[in-house]
Structure formats: structure tokens, C-alpha cells
Design a protein around this motif. Sequence first.
Motif, PDB file in Angstrom:
ATOM      1  N   SER A 259     -36.623  53.832 -49.624  1.00 21.78           N
ATOM      2  CA  SER A 259     -35.427  54.142 -48.829  1.00 21.78           C
ATOM      3  C   SER A 259     -35.650  53.830 -47.356  1.00 21.78           C
ATOM      4  CB  SER A 259     -35.043  55.610 -49.002  1.00 21.78           C
ATOM      5  OG  SER A 259     -34.682  55.891 -50.337  1.00 21.78           O
ATOM      6  N   MET A 263     -33.962  51.026 -44.740  1.00 21.67           N
ATOM      7  CA  MET A 263     -33.389  51.391 -43.447  1.00 21.67           C
ATOM      8  C   MET A 263     -33.909  50.498 -42.323  1.00 21.67           C
ATOM      9  SD  MET A 263     -33.404  55.151 -41.611  1.00 21.67           S
ATOM     10  CE  MET A 263     -35.101  55.080 -41.041  1.00 21.67           C
ATOM     11  N   THR A 269     -27.991  47.218 -42.662  1.00 25.96           N
ATOM     12  CA  THR A 269     -28.278  48.413 -43.455  1.00 25.96           C
ATOM     13  C   THR A 269     -28.678  49.565 -42.549  1.00 25.96           C
ATOM     14  OG1 THR A 269     -29.053  46.985 -45.243  1.00 25.96           O
ATOM     15  CG2 THR A 269     -29.620  49.308 -45.391  1.00 25.96           C
ATOM     16  N   ARG A 270     -29.440  49.281 -41.491  1.00 28.15           N
ATOM     17  CA  ARG A 270     -29.808  50.328 -40.540  1.00 28.15           C
ATOM     18  C   ARG A 270     -28.548  50.960 -39.936  1.00 28.15           C
ATOM     19  NH1 ARG A 270     -34.510  51.016 -37.262  1.00 28.15           N
ATOM     20  NH2 ARG A 270     -35.188  48.859 -37.675  1.00 28.15           N
ATOM     21  N   PHE A 273     -27.033  53.389 -42.415  1.00 31.91           N
ATOM     22  CA  PHE A 273     -27.756  54.660 -42.393  1.00 31.91           C
ATOM     23  C   PHE A 273     -27.345  55.484 -41.170  1.00 31.91           C
ATOM     24  CE2 PHE A 273     -30.576  52.741 -45.489  1.00 31.91           C
ATOM     25  CZ  PHE A 273     -31.190  53.808 -46.146  1.00 31.91           C
ATOM     26  N   GLU A 274     -27.336  54.831 -40.016  1.00 29.08           N
ATOM     27  CA  GLU A 274     -27.047  55.544 -38.771  1.00 29.08           C
ATOM     28  C   GLU A 274     -25.635  56.117 -38.773  1.00 29.08           C
ATOM     29  OE1 GLU A 274     -28.046  57.248 -35.217  1.00 29.08           O
ATOM     30  OE2 GLU A 274     -29.326  56.193 -36.657  1.00 29.08           O
ATOM     31  N   CYS A 289     -29.263  55.739 -52.140  1.00 26.64           N
ATOM     32  CA  CYS A 289     -30.661  55.306 -52.216  1.00 26.64           C
ATOM     33  C   CYS A 289     -31.193  55.483 -53.639  1.00 26.64           C
ATOM     34  CB  CYS A 289     -31.519  56.104 -51.238  1.00 26.64           C
ATOM     35  SG  CYS A 289     -31.329  55.618 -49.504  1.00 26.64           S
ATOM     36  N   PHE A 377     -34.536  62.444 -44.021  1.00 27.96           N
ATOM     37  CA  PHE A 377     -33.560  61.740 -43.179  1.00 27.96           C
ATOM     38  C   PHE A 377     -33.157  62.595 -41.976  1.00 27.96           C
ATOM     39  CE2 PHE A 377     -31.850  59.151 -47.040  1.00 27.96           C
ATOM     40  CZ  PHE A 377     -32.830  58.194 -46.844  1.00 27.96           C
TER      41      PHE A 377
END
Length: 415
Positions: A259, A263, A269-270, A273-274, A289, A377
Motif C-alpha cells: 500500500s 502511495m 496515486t499519491r 491517497f492525499e 488497497c 495511514f
Amino acid sequence: MTSIVDNVLQEPDFTDPAVYVPGVPHEALDAIRDREHLVWQPTSHGTFNGGLWLVTRYRDVMDIESRPADFSSVPGAFYPLGNLDGDSPMQKHILFMDPPEHSRLRRMASRSFGPRIVKRFDGWVREVTEEALDDAFARKKFDFVDDVAKLIPCRVMSAIMGVPNEMREQIVQWSLDVFAAQATAENDGGAAFASVFADIGQYMSTLGKEKLRNPQDDLLSVVAASLDNGEIDEFEYQMYATGILVAGTETTQTLMAQSIRLMVENEDTRATFEKAFTTGQYLKVVEECLRYVTPAYNVARTATRDLDFNGQQIRSGDTMQLILAAANRDPDIFTDPHRFDPFRDPKPLAAEGVAFGSGPHRCVGSMLAKLELKILFEEIHRRGARLDLNGQPERGWSALVNQLNTLPLKIATPD
């Protein structure tokens, strides 16, 4: 009905760990799923009838896992089947059982994750996570697998089981030894695996006696009481206590490492996530994930009789290889399945797919694994540091678990 000769797979060999070293072979799995009928994978050992039916569709996996009378776990839950002759010690493991024996242990297993234990999960998990991240982040450069992902699940399971603090690092080492031994099992006949499994089982037996004298709000106290009152026997006790430790470490380690790799490797993809983190949608990311990574590639079931399965002729003793990694990319269930997207709408049948299995054998510790990743996370986001790759990640050698051996990271320095 379609027979084996109509659908024999020549390559790749999905039982060969080398196939997975470059990455999960999703293109090949997609092609198999697109075929009208199941595909037969010949094998030289580890099954009754010389091969495996590759089951790649989500609904087929769900169907087979819901029918233990037709598709049994007793010969083995994974390939190669570990109880072919019916007298392996593994027959005492909950994963190698069908109802009603499985139902009896499942009730005990559910109690071992009862309310008094579950309510302490967050504290245990957060304390361990903070400790691991503080140590790693202080060094600025570290290997996420060795310094974080390998430590958190082992230490969390030690706390949940009630292992004394002075034994915590031994539990970590035993857990690592189990999976090192599993990787070489074909070379030594599983001797190293059996040895370390026995060492853990013996320790759990000794610790269980202490739990009977001094019960606590922990998992092992519940399991030891079940042994003491005759609900389970000594072998079942050892297999469950050892199995829950092992199952709760390697796959969660894999989930965490893969995972975080997701990220940090791709800026789009980052950003996804953010976006989820800043809006507090951690659970959505956790579930995606699980689907996208699918820590355990597959599980196995064995047909108990001759039967027709959606037009496919299945013989008694045929092994059904349920490829969870393929089912979790089934376009009939997940829109644009190869895209990482925690914000899909409408939701599919289950956001994490079949990462935890389904039916009677759905993972009893699924809520703990999800909590561990969620807290990881949260704690990374709270620290506000950007993580970047500091070298090339190295994948593991396994046809069972989506392993990551190394994930070199660094704390990015602001320009």
C-alpha cells in the motif's frame, strides 16, 4: 459439458513463484477470465488429480467458498495441498476444516476477538505504530519493510494474544522464520517450517497454562479457557494460537508495504491517497488497497464429488484454485478494475473484494487488519512528511503471498 482437454493451460505456470517476481501477472489472468470456461493448470505434485482448475471470476469464487459440502478445505487450504493423505497435523488447523468441525472452532475464534478484546485494539495498534514510525522517521532514510511493516503486525499480535513484553522480539523473529521456511519448503520437504511452527506451538502451550492461572482480557486467555473446558483439544489449541499469529503478521505486513509502495511510486496515486486522507476517508483507501493489493493471491478447495460447475465437468478430487487477485480485478464487479480508485460509485458487492476470503472461512481477523492499515495511514498523514523512494523495491519469491522484501524510503527534504 466442457472437459479438461478442452481448456488446458500451457503457460504461465501459476504455481511457480518466478511468475510473480516481476509483478502480479494480471494480463494473463485477465485472458483466462475472458475464456468461457475454467482453465486447467497441470501440476506435478500437490493435488489428487494432477492439476488445478483456475477460478478467476468474482462470482465463481464466492460460489465455491459458500459450498463447503461440494468444495472442501480438508485436503488443504492452499496449493500444494497440505493434507492429501488425511493424517497431517494440519487437519487440526481451522483453515483445513469443514463444518461442523469448522463451525465449532469458528465459534471459539469469534469469541477470541470478542468485545472486551476488540475495544482495546485501537490503543494497542496506535502505540505500536507510533513507536515504529518514530524510530524510522528519525533516521530520515529507512527500509519500510524491515523497519515498519515487519514490526507492527508482530507486535500488535503479541499484544492482542497477551504475550509478555520480554518475548515480543522473539515473536517477531519466529514470525519471520515461518515465512523464510515456507519459501524453502519444497527444497527441504517442509522440515524447517514444521520445526519453527512446533517451537511457536510449544511456547503458546506454556503461555496458555499461565493464562489459565491468571486470565486477562486477551485472545490467548479465551483460547486457553476453551482448551481447559474441553471445547477444543491440545492440537487444535496449538494450531489456532500459532496460526492466528502467523496469519496476522505476513499478510498484514504485505498489505502495509504494498500500500505504501502504491502511495509513493506514482504522483497521481499519491494525490488520490492525499485527497482521501485530508477528507478523513481513510477506510475507503484501506478497502481499495485490500482489493488492489490482494495480499494472498489464492486459496484452494477440493471437489468432494463429480459435479457440473457452470458447464464445466469437475471430478471428485479436483482442486479448485481460487485466484483472489484475479477475482478482485473482475470487470463485471469493479469498474475499471486496474485503476486504483477508492471513490468508485456505486459501491461493488464488497469494497475490499475477496481479499479476506468469503463464506465460512472469511478471515476472523479482518477488522484488525483494516484497523492496522487505517492507523498507519492516520499516523503517517499526521506527521506531515512526504515519503519518497530511495531505491528500487524488491518483490518476494512466492506463489501465495504478494510479498515485498524491501521498500527503501526517505523523508523528502523541502526545496
